[in-house]
Design a protein around this motif. Structure first.
Motif, PDB file in Angstrom:
ATOM      1  N   ASP A  77      44.863  58.339  28.512  1.00 12.62           N
ATOM      2  CA  ASP A  77      44.468  59.072  29.875  1.00 12.62           C
ATOM      3  C   ASP A  77      43.666  58.366  30.561  1.00 12.62           C
ATOM      4  O   ASP A  77      43.699  58.651  32.011  1.00 12.62           O
ATOM      5  CB  ASP A  77      43.845  60.419  29.315  1.00 12.62           C
ATOM      6  N   GLU A  78      42.666  57.338  30.294  1.00 12.29           N
ATOM      7  CA  GLU A  78      41.965  56.766  31.205  1.00 12.29           C
ATOM      8  C   GLU A  78      42.533  55.818  31.870  1.00 12.29           C
ATOM      9  O   GLU A  78      42.812  55.550  33.146  1.00 12.29           O
ATOM     10  CB  GLU A  78      40.990  55.691  30.201  1.00 12.29           C
ATOM     11  N   MET A  79      43.847  54.937  31.258  1.00 11.14           N
ATOM     12  CA  MET A  79      44.696  54.191  32.151  1.00 11.14           C
ATOM     13  C   MET A  79      45.185  54.968  33.126  1.00 11.14           C
ATOM     14  O   MET A  79      45.646  54.386  34.206  1.00 11.14           O
ATOM     15  CB  MET A  79      45.590  53.538  31.210  1.00 11.14           C
ATOM     16  N   LEU A  80      45.878  56.227  32.757  1.00  7.66           N
ATOM     17  CA  LEU A  80      46.622  57.138  33.677  1.00  7.66           C
ATOM     18  C   LEU A  80      45.725  57.442  35.022  1.00  7.66           C
ATOM     19  O   LEU A  80      46.318  57.441  36.154  1.00  7.66           O
ATOM     20  CB  LEU A  80      47.311  58.270  33.007  1.00  7.66           C
ATOM     21  N   MET A  81      44.595  57.673  34.654  1.00  5.01           N
ATOM     22  CA  MET A  81      43.617  57.843  35.814  1.00  5.01           C
ATOM     23  C   MET A  81      43.492  56.615  36.869  1.00  5.01           C
ATOM     24  O   MET A  81      43.633  56.829  37.760  1.00  5.01           O
ATOM     25  CB  MET A  81      42.386  58.350  35.426  1.00  5.01           C
ATOM     26  N   LEU A  82      43.218  55.601  36.234  1.00 11.00           N
ATOM     27  CA  LEU A  82      43.253  54.389  36.964  1.00 11.00           C
ATOM     28  C   LEU A  82      44.566  54.099  37.715  1.00 11.00           C
ATOM     29  O   LEU A  82      44.590  53.902  38.996  1.00 11.00           O
ATOM     30  CB  LEU A  82      42.897  53.073  36.031  1.00 11.00           C
ATOM     31  N   ALA A  83      45.589  54.199  37.332  1.00  7.56           N
ATOM     32  CA  ALA A  83      47.052  53.935  37.515  1.00  7.56           C
ATOM     33  C   ALA A  83      47.332  54.865  38.567  1.00  7.56           C
ATOM     34  O   ALA A  83      47.875  54.544  39.841  1.00  7.56           O
ATOM     35  CB  ALA A  83      48.108  53.995  36.415  1.00  7.56           C
ATOM     36  N   GLY A  84      47.025  56.096  38.499  1.00  2.88           N
ATOM     37  CA  GLY A  84      47.193  57.084  39.632  1.00  2.88           C
ATOM     38  C   GLY A  84      46.315  56.911  40.862  1.00  2.88           C
ATOM     39  O   GLY A  84      47.090  56.778  41.920  1.00  2.88           O
ATOM     40  N   ALA A  85      45.168  56.439  40.775  1.00  2.00           N
ATOM     41  CA  ALA A  85      44.372  55.918  41.817  1.00  2.00           C
ATOM     42  C   ALA A  85      45.204  54.791  42.659  1.00  2.00           C
ATOM     43  O   ALA A  85      45.102  54.815  43.893  1.00  2.00           O
ATOM     44  CB  ALA A  85      43.100  55.655  41.565  1.00  2.00           C
ATOM     45  N   PHE A 118      53.432  57.088  32.078  1.00  2.00           N
ATOM     46  CA  PHE A 118      52.970  56.262  33.231  1.00  2.00           C
ATOM     47  C   PHE A 118      53.859  56.440  34.670  1.00  2.00           C
ATOM     48  O   PHE A 118      53.442  56.408  35.496  1.00  2.00           O
ATOM     49  CB  PHE A 118      53.124  54.879  32.752  1.00  2.00           C
ATOM     50  N   VAL A 119      55.184  56.720  34.076  1.00  2.00           N
ATOM     51  CA  VAL A 119      56.047  56.780  35.288  1.00  2.00           C
ATOM     52  C   VAL A 119      55.855  58.362  36.098  1.00  2.00           C
ATOM     53  O   VAL A 119      55.608  58.206  37.182  1.00  2.00           O
ATOM     54  CB  VAL A 119      57.527  56.600  35.074  1.00  2.00           C
ATOM     55  N   LYS A 120      55.793  59.286  35.152  1.00  2.54           N
ATOM     56  CA  LYS A 120      55.833  60.647  35.587  1.00  2.54           C
ATOM     57  C   LYS A 120      54.282  61.083  36.248  1.00  2.54           C
ATOM     58  O   LYS A 120      54.223  61.592  37.279  1.00  2.54           O
ATOM     59  CB  LYS A 120      56.102  61.693  34.700  1.00  2.54           C
ATOM     60  N   GLU A 121      53.309  60.911  35.491  1.00  2.00           N
ATOM     61  CA  GLU A 121      52.064  61.398  36.070  1.00  2.00           C
ATOM     62  C   GLU A 121      51.263  60.388  36.925  1.00  2.00           C
ATOM     63  O   GLU A 121      50.330  60.597  37.572  1.00  2.00           O
ATOM     64  CB  GLU A 121      51.243  61.401  34.451  1.00  2.00           C
ATOM     65  N   ALA A 122      51.477  58.948  36.762  1.00  2.00           N
ATOM     66  CA  ALA A 122      50.761  58.166  37.428  1.00  2.00           C
ATOM     67  C   ALA A 122      51.581  57.200  38.651  1.00  2.00           C
ATOM     68  O   ALA A 122      51.119  56.531  39.656  1.00  2.00           O
ATOM     69  CB  ALA A 122      50.246  56.888  36.635  1.00  2.00           C
ATOM     70  N   GLY A 123      53.067  57.715  38.467  1.00  2.00           N
ATOM     71  CA  GLY A 123      53.658  56.827  39.766  1.00  2.00           C
ATOM     72  C   GLY A 123      54.042  55.616  39.421  1.00  2.00           C
ATOM     73  O   GLY A 123      54.376  54.826  40.359  1.00  2.00           O
ATOM     74  N   CYS A 124      53.883  55.030  38.166  1.00  2.00           N
ATOM     75  CA  CYS A 124      54.324  53.639  37.844  1.00  2.00           C
ATOM     76  C   CYS A 124      55.695  53.353  38.061  1.00  2.00           C
ATOM     77  O   CYS A 124      56.691  54.102  37.885  1.00  2.00           O
ATOM     78  CB  CYS A 124      53.715  53.112  36.563  1.00  2.00           C
ATOM     79  N   ASP A 125      56.197  52.153  38.538  1.00  2.65           N
ATOM     80  CA  ASP A 125      57.458  51.752  38.644  1.00  2.65           C
ATOM     81  C   ASP A 125      58.062  51.253  37.452  1.00  2.65           C
ATOM     82  O   ASP A 125      59.066  51.083  37.104  1.00  2.65           O
ATOM     83  CB  ASP A 125      57.533  50.663  39.749  1.00  2.65           C
TER      84      ASP A 125
END
Ligand code: KIV
Length: 296
Positions: A77-85, A118-125
């Motif tokens: 969850d912490e990584m997803l917050m960083l990745a989303g930003a 990571f893809v769905k929630e944070a938009g990573c490729d």
């Protein structure tokens, strides 16, 4: 055009988004690939403006921005917050999210579920995972689920304790063979790129002819297809121990300390704020205010 006329600089050419095939093309053409880490909106904007090819939301963020003593404790969850930003600060570079320790090792299902977040929630490729061994199966499963995977061999910080600490890897012929096998297995599993961390330049040079996907080095010598550094290391923001491979291109931490200290001094000496930093009231309104207060 009259003498002295101002010529506006041409707007920067809009770069096409970096894709997996563009990275493969860069390798084929021998064009170095530039990767940096980023962990939030402003650092991603900086990476975008600087024209890098790949941005990694590395689990190094556990240490550089979240203050943990290693990368091990950071949660998905912490990584997803960083990745989303970071996602919100980027349009051009490929965005890779680092799957943290404990989020993919248990089973292929766990690895796919984490990668999908990571893809769905944070938009990573794409996502990255560490090590060969059982991680090879996890990488294959995630690739088969349609999510591009970047591998990572050599010094893998998530399992640094098992490797004898944060130290370079593959320095004997036998250990170099192990690193090579890990890299080849990750390539065979479908990874689109592989990070080589803290391995001898000779190892990299010897293995490169066998690796068809882009290899991004960090402390792996000059023979790789690209290089990555941690944002806070290269800009001199992070105060912790810096590995031998870190080259500092700026001293942003000192600039930030100087700026905050200057603000503190201005406040204490009553030099801030000055009139231009404030708002005014029309004279008749302040007159009326005084009258209203006097009447109340
Ligand atoms: O977490 C990270 O920043 C990394 C890079 C050093 C490759 O894994």
């Amino acid at each position: 055009m009259s003498a002295g006329a101002r010529v506006s600089p041409a707007p920067p050419a809009k770069r096409p988004a970096v894709t997996l095939s563009r990275l493969a093309e860069k390798k084929a053409l021998g064009e170095p690939i530039v990767m940096v880490t980023a962990y939030d909106y402003p650092s991603a904007q900086v990476a975008e403006a600087a024209g890098v090819d790949v941005v990694l939301v590395g689990d190094s963020g556990a240490m550089t921005v979240l203050g943990y003593p290693s990368t091990v404790p950071v949660a998905v969850d912490e990584m997803l917050m960083l990745a989303g930003a970071a996602r919100r600060g980027l349009t051009t570079p490929l965005l890779v999210g680092d799957m943290p320790f404990g989020s993919y090792e248990v089973s292929n299902e766990q690895a796919i579920a984490t990668a999908q977040r990571f893809v769905k929630e944070a938009g990573c490729d794409a996502v990255k995972l560490e090590r060969g061994g059982s991680s090879v199966d996890r990488a294959r499963a995630v690739v088969e689920a349609g999510i591009p995977v970047m591998g990572h061999v050599g010094l893998t910080p998530q399992t640094a304790t098992a490797l004898g600490g944060y130290r370079s890897q593959g320095r004997t012929a036998e250990r170099a063979i192990e690193v090579t096998r890990d890299a080849l297995a990750l390539q065979e599993a479908g990874c689109f790129a592989i990070v080589f961390e803290a391995v001898p330049a000779e190892l990299t040079e010897t293995v490169m002819p066998q690796i068809d996907v882009p290899v991004i080095g960090i402390g792996a010598g000059p023979a790789t297809d690209g290089q990555v550094l941690v944002f806070h290391d290269l800009l001199g923001i992070y105060d912790g121990h810096a590995a031998r491979f870190v080259k500092r291109y700026a001293n942003v931490r000192q600039a930030m300390i100087d700026g905050v200290a200057a603000f503190a001094e201005d406040v204490r000496e009553r030099r801030y704020p000055e009139p231009e930093h404030g708002y005014t009231m029309a004279p008749d309104e302040s007159e009326r205010l005084r009258a209203l207060l006097a009447d109340s």
